[in-house]
Design a protein around this motif. Structure first.
Motif, PDB file in Angstrom:
ATOM      1  N   LYS A  65       0.843  -1.195   0.000  1.00  0.00           N
ATOM      2  CA  LYS A  65       0.000   0.000   0.000  1.00  0.00           C
ATOM      3  C   LYS A  65       0.878   1.244   0.000  1.00  0.00           C
ATOM      4  CE  LYS A  65      -3.970   2.031   2.451  1.00  0.00           C
ATOM      5  NZ  LYS A  65      -4.942   2.024   1.358  1.00  0.00           N
ATOM      6  N   GLY A  66       0.808   1.972  -1.093  1.00  0.00           N
ATOM      7  CA  GLY A  66       1.617   3.173  -1.210  1.00  0.00           C
ATOM      8  C   GLY A  66       0.951   4.388  -0.585  1.00  0.00           C
ATOM      9  N   ILE A  67       1.562   4.925   0.464  1.00  0.00           N
ATOM     10  CA  ILE A  67       1.154   6.211   1.042  1.00  0.00           C
ATOM     11  C   ILE A  67       2.325   7.147   0.789  1.00  0.00           C
ATOM     12  CG2 ILE A  67       0.481   7.437   3.138  1.00  0.00           C
ATOM     13  CD1 ILE A  67      -0.663   4.812   4.186  1.00  0.00           C
ATOM     14  N   TRP A  68       2.240   7.939  -0.266  1.00  0.00           N
ATOM     15  CA  TRP A  68       3.387   8.646  -0.810  1.00  0.00           C
ATOM     16  C   TRP A  68       3.583  10.038  -0.229  1.00  0.00           C
ATOM     17  CZ3 TRP A  68       6.676   5.961  -3.808  1.00  0.00           C
ATOM     18  CH2 TRP A  68       6.206   4.768  -4.361  1.00  0.00           C
ATOM     19  N   TRP A  69       2.670  10.475   0.579  1.00  0.00           N
ATOM     20  CA  TRP A  69       2.804  11.810   1.163  1.00  0.00           C
ATOM     21  C   TRP A  69       1.960  11.879   2.420  1.00  0.00           C
ATOM     22  CZ3 TRP A  69       0.118  10.820  -3.373  1.00  0.00           C
ATOM     23  CH2 TRP A  69      -1.286  10.909  -3.276  1.00  0.00           C
ATOM     24  N   TRP A  70       2.340  12.764   3.308  1.00  0.00           N
ATOM     25  CA  TRP A  70       1.438  13.151   4.381  1.00  0.00           C
ATOM     26  C   TRP A  70       0.645  14.347   3.896  1.00  0.00           C
ATOM     27  CZ3 TRP A  70       1.985  17.819   7.317  1.00  0.00           C
ATOM     28  CH2 TRP A  70       0.939  17.986   8.252  1.00  0.00           C
ATOM     29  N   SER A  71       1.362  15.375   3.449  1.00  0.00           N
ATOM     30  CA  SER A  71       0.733  16.582   2.922  1.00  0.00           C
ATOM     31  C   SER A  71       1.338  16.910   1.569  1.00  0.00           C
ATOM     32  CB  SER A  71       0.959  17.753   3.886  1.00  0.00           C
ATOM     33  OG  SER A  71       0.679  18.992   3.269  1.00  0.00           O
ATOM     34  N   LEU A  72       0.523  17.528   0.728  1.00  0.00           N
ATOM     35  CA  LEU A  72       1.003  18.054  -0.546  1.00  0.00           C
ATOM     36  C   LEU A  72       1.052  19.584  -0.509  1.00  0.00           C
ATOM     37  CD1 LEU A  72      -0.940  15.594  -2.843  1.00  0.00           C
ATOM     38  CD2 LEU A  72       1.547  15.717  -2.612  1.00  0.00           C
ATOM     39  N   GLY A  73       1.151  20.139   0.682  1.00  0.00           N
ATOM     40  CA  GLY A  73       1.272  21.583   0.832  1.00  0.00           C
ATOM     41  C   GLY A  73       2.595  22.092   0.268  1.00  0.00           C
ATOM     42  N   VAL A  74       2.592  23.295  -0.267  1.00  0.00           N
ATOM     43  CA  VAL A  74       3.772  23.815  -0.971  1.00  0.00           C
ATOM     44  C   VAL A  74       4.726  24.601  -0.073  1.00  0.00           C
ATOM     45  CG1 VAL A  74       2.591  23.883  -3.192  1.00  0.00           C
ATOM     46  CG2 VAL A  74       2.527  25.910  -1.709  1.00  0.00           C
ATOM     47  N   THR A  75       4.293  24.980   1.132  1.00  0.00           N
ATOM     48  CA  THR A  75       5.137  25.897   1.903  1.00  0.00           C
ATOM     49  C   THR A  75       6.185  25.207   2.770  1.00  0.00           C
ATOM     50  OG1 THR A  75       3.363  26.098   3.565  1.00  0.00           O
ATOM     51  CG2 THR A  75       3.525  27.818   1.895  1.00  0.00           C
ATOM     52  N   LEU A  76       5.987  23.943   3.138  1.00  0.00           N
ATOM     53  CA  LEU A  76       7.048  23.252   3.883  1.00  0.00           C
ATOM     54  C   LEU A  76       8.287  23.058   3.016  1.00  0.00           C
ATOM     55  CD1 LEU A  76       8.240  21.893   6.306  1.00  0.00           C
ATOM     56  CD2 LEU A  76       7.009  19.795   5.700  1.00  0.00           C
ATOM     57  N   PRO A  77       8.154  22.522   1.791  1.00  0.00           N
ATOM     58  CA  PRO A  77       9.373  22.460   0.971  1.00  0.00           C
ATOM     59  C   PRO A  77       9.955  23.830   0.671  1.00  0.00           C
ATOM     60  CG  PRO A  77       7.441  21.705  -0.278  1.00  0.00           C
ATOM     61  CD  PRO A  77       7.031  21.831   1.141  1.00  0.00           C
ATOM     62  N   ALA A  78       9.098  24.846   0.489  1.00  0.00           N
ATOM     63  CA  ALA A  78       9.614  26.194   0.236  1.00  0.00           C
ATOM     64  C   ALA A  78      10.446  26.685   1.416  1.00  0.00           C
ATOM     65  CB  ALA A  78       8.463  27.157  -0.037  1.00  0.00           C
ATOM     66  N   ALA A  79       9.960  26.444   2.637  1.00  0.00           N
ATOM     67  CA  ALA A  79      10.708  26.849   3.831  1.00  0.00           C
ATOM     68  C   ALA A  79      11.997  26.042   3.968  1.00  0.00           C
ATOM     69  CB  ALA A  79       9.840  26.682   5.074  1.00  0.00           C
ATOM     70  N   SER A  80      11.956  24.777   3.570  1.00  0.00           N
ATOM     71  CA  SER A  80      13.165  23.943   3.626  1.00  0.00           C
ATOM     72  C   SER A  80      14.216  24.446   2.646  1.00  0.00           C
ATOM     73  CB  SER A  80      12.814  22.488   3.318  1.00  0.00           C
ATOM     74  OG  SER A  80      11.895  21.971   4.256  1.00  0.00           O
ATOM     75  N   PHE A  81      13.781  24.822   1.447  1.00  0.00           N
ATOM     76  CA  PHE A  81      14.724  25.261   0.423  1.00  0.00           C
ATOM     77  C   PHE A  81      15.261  26.669   0.685  1.00  0.00           C
ATOM     78  CE2 PHE A  81      11.993  22.558  -2.658  1.00  0.00           C
ATOM     79  CZ  PHE A  81      12.623  21.399  -2.233  1.00  0.00           C
ATOM     80  N   ARG A  82      14.430  27.525   1.248  1.00  0.00           N
ATOM     81  CA  ARG A  82      14.773  28.952   1.357  1.00  0.00           C
ATOM     82  C   ARG A  82      15.113  29.371   2.785  1.00  0.00           C
ATOM     83  NH1 ARG A  82      17.141  33.216  -0.238  1.00  0.00           N
ATOM     84  NH2 ARG A  82      15.972  35.158  -0.274  1.00  0.00           N
ATOM     85  N   GLY A  83      14.642  28.603   3.782  1.00  0.00           N
ATOM     86  CA  GLY A  83      14.748  29.025   5.174  1.00  0.00           C
ATOM     87  C   GLY A  83      13.497  29.777   5.566  1.00  0.00           C
ATOM     88  N   LEU A  84      12.984  29.522   6.764  1.00  0.00           N
ATOM     89  CA  LEU A  84      11.698  30.098   7.141  1.00  0.00           C
ATOM     90  C   LEU A  84      11.754  31.627   7.238  1.00  0.00           C
ATOM     91  CD1 LEU A  84       8.776  29.637   7.861  1.00  0.00           C
ATOM     92  CD2 LEU A  84       9.457  29.224  10.241  1.00  0.00           C
ATOM     93  N   ASP A  85      12.778  32.168   7.875  1.00  0.00           N
ATOM     94  CA  ASP A  85      12.887  33.633   7.968  1.00  0.00           C
ATOM     95  C   ASP A  85      12.959  34.261   6.576  1.00  0.00           C
ATOM     96  OD1 ASP A  85      12.829  33.438  10.682  1.00  0.00           O
ATOM     97  OD2 ASP A  85      14.950  33.903  11.000  1.00  0.00           O
ATOM     98  N   ASN A  86      13.816  33.697   5.743  1.00  0.00           N
ATOM     99  CA  ASN A  86      13.956  34.230   4.387  1.00  0.00           C
ATOM    100  C   ASN A  86      12.638  34.152   3.630  1.00  0.00           C
ATOM    101  OD1 ASN A  86      16.700  34.736   4.727  1.00  0.00           O
ATOM    102  ND2 ASN A  86      17.289  32.706   3.978  1.00  0.00           N
ATOM    103  N   LEU A  87      11.953  33.032   3.787  1.00  0.00           N
ATOM    104  CA  LEU A  87      10.678  32.837   3.086  1.00  0.00           C
ATOM    105  C   LEU A  87       9.687  33.944   3.448  1.00  0.00           C
ATOM    106  CD1 LEU A  87       8.965  30.789   1.309  1.00  0.00           C
ATOM    107  CD2 LEU A  87       8.111  29.928   3.499  1.00  0.00           C
TER     108      LEU A  87
END
Length: 440
Positions: free
Chosen positions: A201-223
């Motif tokens: 059984k494939g559960i491929w994500w918890w969330s498909l929200g876009v802002t967690l990866p954005a914060a990971s890539f950019r840093g939360l303060d910078n974001l």
């Protein structure tokens, strides 16, 4: 009543309310001793016995009615997450190997839910094996620094300069480790196949929200600064992430890697997927996103204005949510100030009402047209002696406010339950008494 639960050192195993997203194993782990197999089979037999009981069928029916917006008493679910390590402790775990120990924990959790917890989670006659898959490779590497796996962490965001670093980003690539995946599936079939229904059984994500990866890539303060200082670049970043998720969904769908979640699968940030509304009427065995529940959230933008949320975030979430048959929105972020935007999501059904939300406003917005997923503050269970009167007062008032809504109450996000297994049982007992009271 609790018996051996909660005795001894915490088990210190990773826990998540999202269920099994990956096996967490490698091919070197594919071994379980004869003694461990006997322990696991005995536990599986107990799970199968619980799953076949009339009580569990009543719980499945309750969730199905609830998810289809039929009025019931408030539905109760408690997943203490990291608190499981204080319920099922080291002395309880008899298996030593990595796979056997993980599977033993999973089975013992189901038994606790069936015998002790007192909430509405059904025990199911399945043993699900997820895929073993590499982390998504977006073209940049995020380095995390964490003192211990139960603590907070910091990270080094790789997109430091939009002009030079954004061009490195691409849609996520990932690799399925079929040897380990099939090895785990074979082991599970060998051990449980005559007791439980073993499923890949494939559960491929918890969330498909876009802002967690954005914060990971950019840093939360910078974001957060980027909303003002680099608005066009931020939109480009969010567009790449949204497009990346859509392409990943295309790949999973085209390669028949998706699994239905209209059953006892955890969906959104609380609750289960039981419904007759999914899959679609033209379903013929090949699972598509339109046959499933979808989920997005944007916890990282909790202090962003509704106007900025509407301009920057919503346009990149919506195409993702549009893919799904039913959708869930929100987690810990309070939604009352941005509900007028969130409600435009496609086929929205389950909406989070976090501990920081205005419950009165959310109740007036959702009425009986959506599921109001009520989240108490998990800190009330974080000490050895809980304040039962305070817990009851909060739940009673919340149920009074939401009595005209379709309500579920979800206890989750627990980092500790005060080292006392009884805390979750006592919380469920109070919640059940108040749920029955508000119905009468």
């Amino acid at each position: 009543m609790i018996g051996e639960y909660g005795q001894g050192e915490p088990a210190d195993l990773d826990q998540t309310a999202a269920g099994k997203i990956q096996t967490g194993f490698t091919k070197e782990d594919l071994k379980i001793s004869k003694e461990e197999k006997a322990i696991l089979r005995e536990l599986a037999e107990k799970v199968a016995e619980l799953a076949s009981s009339p009580e569990m069928e009543e719980k499945r029916i309750l969730w199905k009615k609830h998810n289809m917006l039929q009025k019931t008493r408030p539905v109760i679910f408690c997943d203490p997450e990291n608190g499981w390590n204080e319920i099922i402790t080291k002395p309880m775990l008899k298996c030593k190997g990595k796979i056997a120990r993980r599977w033993e924990m999973d089975l013992r959790k189901e038994i606790f839910w069936g015998e002790e917890m007192g909430d509405d989670k059904p025990v199911e006659p399945y043993f699900d094996v997820p895929y073993t898959v590499s982390p998504d490779d977006w073209g940049v590497e995020v380095t995390y620094y964490q003192v211990n796996k139960r603590g907070s962490y910091v990270w080094d965001p790789p997109i430091k300069d939009y002009n030079t670093d954004l061009k490195k980003l691409h849609s996520p690539h990932f690799e399925i480790d079929w040897e380990t995946t099939n090895g785990c599936l074979h082991l599970a079939q060998e051990i449980f196949g005559d007791i439980l229904s073993v499923r890949l059984k494939g559960i491929w994500w918890w969330s498909l929200g876009v802002t967690l990866p954005a914060a990971s890539f950019r840093g939360l303060d910078n974001l957060l600064y980027d909303f003002v200082d680099h608005p066009d670049e931020l939109k480009e970043l969010l567009s790449i992430i949204s497009k990346g998720y859509l392409e990943k969904l295309d790949y999973l769908e085209q390669n028949n890697l998706l699994s239905l979640n209209n059953d006892g699968t955890y969906v959104g940030s609380g609750g289960f997927g039981y419904t007759d509304e999914l899959p679609q009427k033209d379903f013929h065995g090949h699972v598509r996103t339109v046959d499933m529940w979808g989920f997005t959230e944007s916890q990282e933008t909790v202090n962003v204005s509704p106007e900025m949320y509407e301009e920057f975030i919503f346009p990149y979430e919506k195409p993702i949510m549009d893919r799904f048959g039913l959708t869930c929105y929100g987690c810990c972020e309070p939604l009352h100030s941005r509900w007028h935007i969130v409600k435009r999501h496609h086929n929205l059904r389950r909406v989070s009402c976090s501990p920081w939300a205005d419950i009165k406003k959310m109740a007036s917005y959702l009425e009986d047209k959506y599921i109001l997923s009520l989240k108490p503050n998990p800190a009330v269970l974080a000490k050895p002696i809980i304040d039962k009167d305070s817990i009851r007062k909060w739940i009673r008032e919340a149920f009074e406010i939401t009595k005209n809504c379709i309500v579920e109450i979800i206890m989750k996000d627990n980092h500790t339950i005060g080292g006392r297994a009884e805390n979750v049982v006592e919380w469920c007992k109070i919640a059940r008494e108040e749920a029955e009271r508000i119905l009468n």
